[in-house]
Design an enzyme around this catalytic site. Sequence first.
Site, short mmCIF file in Angstrom:
data_model
loop_
_atom_site.label_atom_id
_atom_site.label_comp_id
_atom_site.label_asym_id
_atom_site.label_seq_id
_atom_site.Cartn_x
_atom_site.Cartn_y
_atom_site.Cartn_z
N LYS A 1 2.25 10.71 1.65
CA LYS A 1 0.94 10.71 0.99
C LYS A 1 -0.17 11.07 1.97
CE LYS A 1 2.06 7.81 -2.94
NZ LYS A 1 3.50 7.62 -2.60
N CYS B 1 -0.52 2.11 4.51
CA CYS B 1 0.95 1.96 4.53
C CYS B 1 1.55 3.35 4.60
CB CYS B 1 1.42 1.21 3.28
SG CYS B 1 0.62 -0.37 2.99
N ALA B 2 1.21 4.08 5.65
CA ALA B 2 1.50 5.51 5.72
C ALA B 2 2.98 5.83 5.82
CB ALA B 2 0.75 6.13 6.90
N ASP C 1 0.01 2.46 -0.34
CA ASP C 1 1.32 2.76 -0.92
C ASP C 1 2.17 1.54 -0.62
OD1 ASP C 1 3.46 3.97 -2.05
OD2 ASP C 1 3.64 5.60 -0.61
N CYS D 1 5.91 2.25 -6.14
CA CYS D 1 6.97 3.03 -6.81
C CYS D 1 7.86 2.05 -7.56
CB CYS D 1 7.75 3.89 -5.82
SG CYS D 1 8.45 3.01 -4.43
N ASP E 1 0.59 1.90 9.82
CA ASP E 1 1.60 1.14 9.09
C ASP E 1 1.95 -0.08 9.93
OD1 ASP E 1 3.77 2.00 6.66
OD2 ASP E 1 4.40 0.40 8.01
#
Length: 433
Positions: free
Chosen positions: A244, A238-239, A308, A361, A262
């Site tokens: 990251k 999930c770039a 991510d 997050c 992604d």
Amino acid sequence: MTPAARLSAAIELIDTIEKDRVPAAKALKEWGTAHRYAGSGDRAAIAGLVWDVLRRYASSAFLMDSDTARARLIGMLRLERSMDTATMAAMFDGSRFAPEPLTEAEEAALSHRSLKDAPAAIAGDYPEWLDSHLAKVFGEDRAAEAIAMASRAPLDLRVNTLKSNRDKVLKALAHLHAKPTPWSPNGLRIALSADARNPGIQAEEDFIKGAVEVQDEGSQLAALLTAAKPGEQVIDLCAGAGGKTLALAAMMQGKGRLIATDSDKRQLVPIHERLSRAGVHNADVRTPKGDTDPLADISATADLVVLDAPCTGTGTWRRNPDAKWRMRPGALEIRLKDQAEVLERAVPLVKAGGRIAYITCSVLPEENGEQVRAFVAKHPEFAVVPPEQTASVLWDKADEFAEAAMQSPEGWLMTPRRTGTDGFFVSILRRVG
């Protein structure tokens, strides 16, 4: 513009945001276009006032016993900026461009009301429907945790060790008063006052040359906790824009294979320029094309798959305070489905002994520990790596980090109150079967 005129402009903007239901960023941009006379300092100060009102949107109205834009601004000045009544009265004097003088009711509220008996959702400034979710993870501390998520975040930077080191960049950014971050060995922090403009990092030579990137310390720590190593095959599933990915590339020291992709190809647009500027040469960006799987050639060969994961973003409220007020319960259900799907996508990519780094997050337990437990129950070939083992990558900070962050059987939870970072959850899952 005078400080009093800035207050009037902020009240006008808050009123517009409330009545027209427009995102704060859009309202601020339109106001700036319509008021060309306002300088950059004025626009920054007014934006700071508006964002701070949104941070204290519920508690300020409770304090003033009124939900008008003016009341919310006055309440915020007391709660967020600790402004005393006399200072406020000097600006609320009714002169040209200034707000009307404080009323007796407003002065009485400032003198006699407090948040002592306010419900947690009011004191913590978050939507009431989230109270039970936050109570599950923070219990009686939920208001205190949420208050920390409401204050303005500093500007955190990550030094790109492929091109420089922290000591060199510290010297180069001394004029911005950059300091080392508490946890990340490659992090720098620039503290920002309530009405300060973000410094023009993109114009700094070290940024232009790729020696430094903007990245919250929590995000830096999440990357470090993956323990990516030189020579490994690492997939950033999930770039997005590549934050990251860049951190992982530096950890790998340019050795091994790093694949970034992604599901939303629009999110990948900035990654190419960022990788080039950072001097990353071992990264392969795979952009989805139609229904073709960009990872179709990979089967059980990855040492590490980093997720991510798409999430509600509750851990980033201090950077985007109006997002929490626009969040609806349905958004959580959608994200839970997205997270389960991306975890499933990672399974066939990981080799025996390899690992998945699941990162959000968010501070909501449904997106974090509960999601990990559901995954392991469905996939007994994976086991959670005990969090205390993953913290060893923080070297001499491991014990301090373990004391500060929240630790569960599923992983680590960082929060603004505990670690001084954005809210991040990290779980490492190893393929054992």
